[in-house]
Write a protein that holds these residues in place. Sequence first.
Motif, short mmCIF file in Angstrom:
data_model
loop_
_atom_site.label_atom_id
_atom_site.label_comp_id
_atom_site.label_asym_id
_atom_site.label_seq_id
_atom_site.Cartn_x
_atom_site.Cartn_y
_atom_site.Cartn_z
N ALA A 221 25.97 -68.87 -25.93
CA ALA A 221 24.58 -68.60 -26.32
C ALA A 221 24.01 -67.46 -25.49
O ALA A 221 23.39 -66.53 -26.00
CB ALA A 221 23.74 -69.86 -26.14
N LYS A 222 24.27 -67.53 -24.18
CA LYS A 222 23.69 -66.54 -23.29
C LYS A 222 24.19 -65.14 -23.59
O LYS A 222 23.44 -64.16 -23.54
CB LYS A 222 24.03 -66.94 -21.85
CG LYS A 222 23.37 -66.11 -20.79
CD LYS A 222 23.46 -66.80 -19.44
CE LYS A 222 23.00 -65.85 -18.35
NZ LYS A 222 23.44 -66.32 -17.03
N PHE A 223 25.47 -65.03 -23.94
CA PHE A 223 26.04 -63.70 -24.17
C PHE A 223 26.32 -63.42 -25.65
O PHE A 223 27.02 -62.47 -25.98
CB PHE A 223 27.33 -63.54 -23.35
CG PHE A 223 27.08 -63.66 -21.86
CD1 PHE A 223 26.51 -62.62 -21.15
CD2 PHE A 223 27.39 -64.84 -21.19
CE1 PHE A 223 26.27 -62.73 -19.79
CE2 PHE A 223 27.14 -64.97 -19.82
CZ PHE A 223 26.58 -63.91 -19.12
N SER A 224 25.76 -64.27 -26.51
CA SER A 224 25.93 -64.12 -27.96
C SER A 224 27.39 -63.93 -28.36
O SER A 224 27.72 -63.01 -29.11
CB SER A 224 25.11 -62.93 -28.48
OG SER A 224 23.76 -63.15 -28.23
N VAL A 225 28.26 -64.78 -27.90
CA VAL A 225 29.66 -64.73 -28.31
C VAL A 225 29.82 -65.57 -29.57
O VAL A 225 29.57 -66.77 -29.54
CB VAL A 225 30.59 -65.33 -27.22
CG1 VAL A 225 32.04 -65.29 -27.67
CG2 VAL A 225 30.40 -64.62 -25.89
#
Length: 409
Positions: A221-225
């Motif tokens: 979520a944090k790095f939009s993977v």
Amino acid sequence: MNIIVQKFGGTSVGSIERIRNCANLVKREVDAGNQVVVAVSAMSGETNRLLGLADEIDPASSPRERDMLASTGEQVSIALLVMALHKIGIDAISLTGPQAGIVTDGAYMKAHILEIDNTRVLKHLSQGKVVAVAGFQGLAKNSDEVTTLGRGASDTTAVALAASLSATRCDIYTDVDGVYAADPRIVPNAKKINRLSYEEMLEMASVGAKVLHTRSVQFAAKFSVPLQVRSSFEDIPGTFITKENEAMETTVVSAIVQNANEAKVTLSGIKDQPGTAAQIFGLLSERNINVDMIVQNVGTEGLADLSFTIDKSDVPRIKEIEERLKSIVNANELQIDKNIAKISAVGVGMKSHAGVASRMFRRLAERSINIRMISTSEIKISCVVDDEYTELAVRTLCDEFGLTEASEE
Ligand code: ASP
Ligand code: MG
């Protein structure tokens, strides 16, 4: 060139034949013109076996040595996978977590990844190699000690690598073909979910679904993977877990999740005055006991009942502090009820659709299922019920929210 990260779980690498199968799945991405990094778990049962050996010597054996031991499981898998890749003509190299630059804090058995120095991984990729990285392990930043990241954390290795390499996709290969709207053991015709938001997946994990290691979803979520949970045995699209989009909101409830791992603790006849809750939960946090739901009922004569749920594994620790808990708030009784289950409905659609709670409560009432506690978030409603009603509650709610595949008649 696109970088794809693939993660193979324990069952997917559970035998030599299955490792060969994984090698073919890697080859498929290579043949499609991608650079591939693979994160691998230990062969199924191996981590348990290793930790079982440690326990035979001493269940309280040194955490450093336990990590030294447990981290070997993944090293077996990466080496065997790379041999299988070589055998089918794919250039590849295996790296331990430390060799792959995975830097963690110093908390043995539950270390967190702090950063990844991916110089070496990038170098091998540019040489045209597939890089197989041991999941679940890293090197502690200040001490250079081998650490492990907590049970099930190979997922987190995979997603952290994907984030650090700006991978196009991270595919989590497992023994199921995706994430289901309910536990198929309870609802055999539960729908497979095509798309889920990170937020929903996190909420599902927090209420008890055991699909992915929670921290892996937080990273994603944090790095939009973009994540995909898919089968290593069947070649069909899995469940995509991505940023929320409008299409997702059309589904009101995406999943029903049950959790039988909590116990309910009730302190009755406590003084209803400022500071009471602070004292109780202060003591619990001092003892590292995590609390999930909390409900307080104000009764007569200024006395209140306070109930909260904890992990069942923390029940012995509550018993240790039972007398103290009772005396700091003058409670006349402390009851522990292990026969409860938490049933949760999760869906980003709740943000834009009203009435989900009332539908849930009404359907449970129609089945004469008593709700003992309720908690909500923006995208979740949880009810605690007696555990004998778990299956009935899950089935009833799947029916209410259209989460089953119509049977063909
Ligand atoms: N092998 C580790 C475990 O069993 C990590 C993992 O499989 O994700 O917990
Ligand atoms: Mg796993």
